[in-house]
Design a protein around this motif. Sequence first.
Motif, PDB file in Angstrom:
ATOM      1  N   MET A 277       1.143  -1.189   0.053  1.00 46.65           N
ATOM      2  CA  MET A 277      -0.054  -0.234  -0.052  1.00 46.65           C
ATOM      3  C   MET A 277       1.196   1.310  -0.020  1.00 46.65           C
ATOM      4  O   MET A 277       1.484   1.305   1.064  1.00 46.65           O
TER       5      MET A 277
ATOM      6  N   SER B 291      -3.755   6.830  -2.818  1.00 43.28           N
ATOM      7  CA  SER B 291      -2.946   6.100  -2.399  1.00 43.28           C
ATOM      8  C   SER B 291      -3.314   4.758  -3.454  1.00 43.28           C
ATOM      9  O   SER B 291      -3.764   4.976  -4.662  1.00 43.28           O
ATOM     10  N   ALA B 292      -2.332   3.526  -3.644  1.00 41.76           N
ATOM     11  CA  ALA B 292      -1.882   2.977  -4.529  1.00 41.76           C
ATOM     12  C   ALA B 292      -1.705   1.379  -4.135  1.00 41.76           C
ATOM     13  O   ALA B 292      -1.168   1.259  -3.535  1.00 41.76           O
ATOM     14  N   ASN B 293      -2.646   0.219  -4.415  1.00 41.04           N
ATOM     15  CA  ASN B 293      -2.054  -0.761  -3.344  1.00 41.04           C
ATOM     16  C   ASN B 293      -1.899  -1.837  -4.741  1.00 41.04           C
ATOM     17  O   ASN B 293      -2.641  -1.945  -5.991  1.00 41.04           O
TER      18      ASN B 293
HETATM   19  C1  LIG Z   1      -5.655   0.124  -0.683  1.00 42.87           C
HETATM   20  O1  LIG Z   1      -5.584  -0.204   0.232  1.00 42.87           O
HETATM   21  C2  LIG Z   1      -5.899   0.616   1.851  1.00 42.87           C
HETATM   22  C3  LIG Z   1      -6.373  -0.674   2.912  1.00 42.87           C
HETATM   23  O2  LIG Z   1      -6.584  -1.192   2.980  1.00 42.87           O
HETATM   24  C4  LIG Z   1      -7.720   1.614   1.138  1.00 42.87           C
HETATM   25  O3  LIG Z   1      -7.752   2.211   2.340  1.00 42.87           O
HETATM   26  C5  LIG Z   1      -7.838   1.922   0.096  1.00 42.87           C
HETATM   27  O4  LIG Z   1      -8.552   2.468  -0.199  1.00 42.87           O
HETATM   28  C6  LIG Z   1      -6.818   0.729  -1.192  1.00 42.87           C
HETATM   29  N1  LIG Z   1      -6.594   2.089  -2.450  1.00 42.87           N
HETATM   30  C7  LIG Z   1      -6.702   1.381  -3.650  1.00 42.87           C
HETATM   31  C8  LIG Z   1      -6.299   2.586  -3.819  1.00 42.87           C
HETATM   32  O5  LIG Z   1      -7.615   0.235  -3.580  1.00 42.87           O
END
Ligand SMILES: *[C@@H]1O[C@H](CO)[C@@H](O)[C@H](O)[C@H]1NC(C)=O
Length: 581
Positions: free
Chosen positions: A429, A436-438
Amino acid sequence: MRLPRRQPPASLLACLTLHAWTLCTAASPPQSSPSSSSSSSSSSSSPPCPSACSCSGQLGKVVCTRRGLSRAPSGVPPNTRYLNLMENNIGLVQADTFRHLHRLEVLQLGRNSIRQVEVGAFSGLANLNTLELFDNWLTVVPSGAFEYLSKLRELWLRNNPIESIPSYAFNRVPSLLRLDLGELKKLEYISDGAFEGLDNLKYLNLGMCNMREVPNLSPLGGLEELELSGNHFPRLRPAAFRGLRSLRKLWIMSSQISLIERNAFDELTALVELNLAHNNLSALPHDLFAPLRFLVEPHLHHNPWACGCEALWLAAWLRESLPSNSSCCGRCHAPPAMRGRFLLDVERAALRCSAPFLSDAPADLNISEGRGAALRCRTAAMAAVRWLLPDGAVLSHASASRPRLAVLHDGTLNFSHVLAADTGLYTCMAANAAGSANASAYLNVTAAELDASAYSFFTTVTVETAAPPRKPPPPTAPAAYRPAYTATATVLVRGTRRGPSAPTATPDASTPPPSPHTSLDEVMRTTKIIIGCFVAVTLLAAAMLIAFYKLRKRHQRRATVTAARTVEIIQVDDGGGGGGG
Ligand SMILES: *[C@@H]1O[C@H](CO)[C@@H](O)[C@H](O)[C@H]1NC(C)=O
Ligand SMILES: *[C@@H]1O[C@H](CO)[C@@H](O)[C@H](O)[C@H]1NC(C)=O
Ligand SMILES: *[C@@H]1O[C@H](CO)[C@@H](O)[C@H](O)[C@H]1NC(C)=O
Ligand SMILES: *[C@@H]1O[C@H](CO)[C@@H](O)[C@H](O)[C@H]1NC(C)=O
Ligand SMILES: *[C@@H]1O[C@H](CO)[C@@H](O)[C@H](O)[C@H]1NC(C)=O
Ligand SMILES: *[C@@H]1O[C@H](CO)[C@@H](O)[C@H](O)[C@H]1NC(C)=O
């Protein structure tokens, strides 16, 4: 850690501040414990005063400064509580010099030319509270002399040519509250165990010590103030201040810091004041101050701050955490349009920022137990990176809770070796002020099978006798390719070919290696043959040994019997001769 000999050019302001501080603390009178029981008895018959000193018997104070003394004067009254020997010419402090001064609380030996302090030099000083040894010529910490100082609170070793601080340098004085090691300009080495035992220490000065890395300070769980200014720390690493849970003030001014890595200040949960002024910082990692819930006094001025997207979180943090009219905290250096403005003024509306981009996202991995593994997650250096583990735990750069796992500088999740239990989904993350980018990857750890481990045992047996293969055979079928098995087969085949009882099925060196499944059977067969030969040879050797032993014993018995007979015969002959004569 290594330290350079050269002293870094500390900025004038930092020097002034440090010196001003030194003067202030030096000027403040040392705390005296309320033990005034001695004064009434001593006043009746005031003991003699050494000729080089002036004494005030009432106060128990003996002052012998600037008398050109080359050793401590004799005849200091036994009720003395303060003894000032500063600015003399003392070069050696001998054992038992102060033995009779049981009431002494403050011993000032600063600004002499002390090169050596003997073991036992401070014996008898059971009430000593403050020991000043600053501005001398000590090249080592005189640890052995600290043995009897069970009540020592303050130790001043500033400005000595001390070269190294070994492990347990101060563990004889666990009562210490303040330790001044500033301006140790010759310092080259600080052991990881240097500060072991200083459980009560509240103040530590390591300013202007030529350090290039923050030493291990984790034994100092009670430390409240830490001075590190005037050193040379190009970068501060994650969890550089691990264990300092009580730290309230941290000064790292004028230390040429160019990079503070992610999670560098984690664990400093009590920090109130952080001084990073006069460094080379242009940005700080996203949410660096998030663990610092009590931070209200950040000093960020005189750094070349870049007031772009990376500064957004800091500006927001400053606006939220500081009084609205505050102008405490640094000015922009770049971009040109922002130059000279306050960090605090950086606004999201004026910028076009995007969520972090993962330039190297983690990929699924099939791996067998015991191997090392890495799941990548590369992104901008100032974006925060955290890893979500299959069990729900979150790992950061500072985490030390999982000994086999580490988040490396570039965001990679590194396994020193994987276990079957590590199997699962891992999510990286990354976050910055814009979003954010996961990215997730599945780690599939295959348990080492029982027979596979048996093969590897035979591998180690045969490798010792076999010559190394000239060239490794290419894997034939990558999909079914199992490195451990193939390697075993290769080694065994070559090993048996040199052996005396090589089976006819052994392939020629020029033919390509067989596929793993056929070679497995061969492995079994050759292994059995080798074991058989080995057992047979061992049995044969044992049988021969036993036979030889028996033969030898029988031969020996016969030899002793004949020897005995000879003796007997001789004795008989002698006895017969004697009897006859
Ligand atoms: C990435 O994971 C976090 C924690 O689970 C979450 O809060 C966030 O929205 C996610 N971001 C994306 C782009 O998926
Ligand atoms: C200051 O930091 C920049 C990068 O942020 C680096 O290029 C430069 O060499 C640093 N200067 C010094 C004196 O360390
Ligand atoms: C900032 O505000 C505080 C009260 O919040 C006030 O006491 C202080 O004088 C102000 N400082 C300036 C420079 O305006
Ligand atoms: C892992 O193994 C499974 C089953 O053998 C296969 O489907 C998958 O493609 C493999 N993944 C990788 C990354 O090799
Ligand atoms: C990363 O893991 C490898 C084993 O795969 C290990 O040799 C290496 O020391 C690890 N690196 C760090 C920085 O922990
Ligand atoms: C894990 O790896 C093993 C062996 O390579 C394979 O048989 C199994 O199907 C894989 N499982 C997954 C979920 O990929």
